[in-house]
Scaffold this active site. Structure first.
Site, short mmCIF file in Angstrom:
data_model
loop_
_atom_site.label_atom_id
_atom_site.label_comp_id
_atom_site.label_asym_id
_atom_site.label_seq_id
_atom_site.Cartn_x
_atom_site.Cartn_y
_atom_site.Cartn_z
CG PHE A 188 -0.35 0.39 2.52
CD1 PHE A 188 -0.47 1.70 2.98
CD2 PHE A 188 0.32 -0.51 3.32
CE1 PHE A 188 0.06 2.09 4.21
CE2 PHE A 188 0.85 -0.15 4.54
CZ PHE A 188 0.72 1.16 4.99
CE LYS A 189 4.01 1.19 5.29
NZ LYS A 189 5.00 0.87 6.31
#
Length: 431
Positions: A106-107
């Protein structure tokens, strides 16, 4: 939009300065001066908007005219050029998959957006070279390395704890070369994070290098995480149910971004902070006492954080009132054994492969829904299961297919510099 320091409300900053400096001069986290609710018309049209249109509407007031509209749209389109599907797992439980980006975590969203903003500011002004100094407990390092790879005017230095990230995570942050350097720290993530904070306070280093952080303490890493909450709600069929999001939580930047989206009017009624043995917020909501502790190593290593930096932002969203926060946030913690059993159970019953962090998110959601039957739940799958290959394969009893992009990294040689303490970090930064 101006930003103030959570240590000193009299200090004001532009977005550009907040991105470049990372922290305020008093080392407080930056927070937006105003959180405006989005117009009703935006939510009425949400189902028909593209990802980029949604993101531009959500973020533009936080940037103002500091990045021209066409430049900002270009940054957004590059940031969101992959999918964010919401997939049913079982009745009342859906998963938002956030692992379809380049590093399968997700980063990627925050790292790409910040790289675009910082790259623009460097091109625009005479800033000289900037060093992005970042600590990682797992996925941040790979996402930052990929997001900033080859960006002119930026060096990236990543600290990670020796033996406490998965093999694939380590490969993603130690094999790229170019402007990326990995420092392998003989310690825990908290040691890495403390070293980074100390470097920002060190006048001797500041005189030599212009430092900024790419952890979620940086507003350009934190704010764009709102995007995928809007994209997720766009996909939901609510059927008159309230929505709860369960977020695997370590440093609390991700869940804080979701809460900010809700403050702006997005239809999310409750949040669950799902944690592993590092349960400082779980204990806080039970006792009203915030007591950080040294982190404990778990199989959901990206959440091994004993003192979550972003929790002060969560508290600020609720004007530092415990009662207001507790109405909108629940928190539960789970053991490694519970996590493993859940990966096995969900694979067997729903044929869905969870990574350890997603499994913790699932557990937290399941616990909340057991006593809140009028809710529909979404948990976040924050990383591709293959990034935790040994743990997942052991839990489900099956071999996973490794994506080509991951396999390409595995074949590369690890290059990292081993350091023991802050003295060695300082020596490196000054050399």
């Amino acid at each position: 939009m101006k930003y103030f320091s959570l240590n000193n409300r009299d200090h004001r900053s532009t977005f550009e300065n907040a991105v470049i400096k990372g922290l305020a001069p008093d080392k407080g986290l930056y927070f937006p001066e105003e959180i405006a609710r989005l117009p009703v018309s935006f939510f009425e049209e949400l189902h028909s908007l593209s990802k980029s249109e949604i993101a531009h509407t959500v973020i533009k007031d936080y940037i103002g005219d500091e990045i021209p509209e066409q430049e900002l749209l270009g940054i957004i389109e590059h940031t969101l050029d992959f999918d964010f599907p919401v997939i049913p797992v079982e009745k009342n439980i859906q998963v938002l998959e956030l692992f379809h980006g380049p590093t399968k975590a997700f980063k990627d969203v925050g790292a790409r957006f910040m790289a675009g903003c910082l790259g623009y500011f460097i091109k625009k002004g005479n800033l000289g070279k900037i060093t992005v100094l970042v600590a990682t407990s797992g996925d941040t390092g790979g996402a930052v390395a990929n997001g900033f790879l080859g960006v002119e005017g930026i060096d990236v230095v990543i600290l990670y704890p020796k033996g406490k990230v998965s093999e694939i995570q380590e490969k993603q942050l130690t094999t790229l070369g170019q402007n990326i350097v990995a420092l392998e720290v003989d310690g825990a993530f908290d040691d890495c994070q403390d070293m980074v904070k100390r470097a920002f306070l060190d006048a001797e280093i500041q005189d030599k290098r212009q430092l900024t952080s790419a952890n979620s303490i940086n507003v350009a890493r934190w704010l764009p995480q709102m995007f995928y909450y809007f994209i997720a709600v766009q996909q939901l069929q609510l059927n008159n149910k309230k929505v709860v999001f369960s977020v695997p939580s370590g440093n609390f930047g991700n869940i804080c971004a979701g809460m900010l989206a809700a403050k702006m009017g997005l239809s999310i009624h409750h949040f669950v902070a799902s944690s592993n043995a590092n349960n400082v917020v779980d204990r806080y909501l039970a006792s009203e006492k915030f007591e950080p502790k040294p982190s404990v190593q778990t199989i959901s290593n990206a959440m091994d954080v004993g003192n979550p930096s972003n929790f002060i932002r969560v508290q600020e969203l609720f004007q530092q009132t415990f009662t207001g926060l507790k109405e909108k946030l629940s928190s539960y913690s789970f053991t490694d054994l519970e996590t493993e059993n859940t990966m096995r159970k969900v694979f067997k019953e729903a044929n869905y492969v969870l990574d350890p962090h997603g499994a913790v998110g699932y557990l937290g959601l399941q616990k909340f829904l057991a006593t809140n039957l009028d809710y529909m739940g979404v948990f976040l799958e924050t990383a591709h299961p293959v990034k935790f290959l040994e743990t997942v394969e052991k839990a489900i009893g099956e071999k996973l297919e490794i994506p080509a992009s991951i396999q390409a990294v595995m074949d590369k040689e690890k290059k990292a510099i081993l350091i023991k303490d802050y003295k060695e970090l300082k020596s490196f930064l000054l050399s």
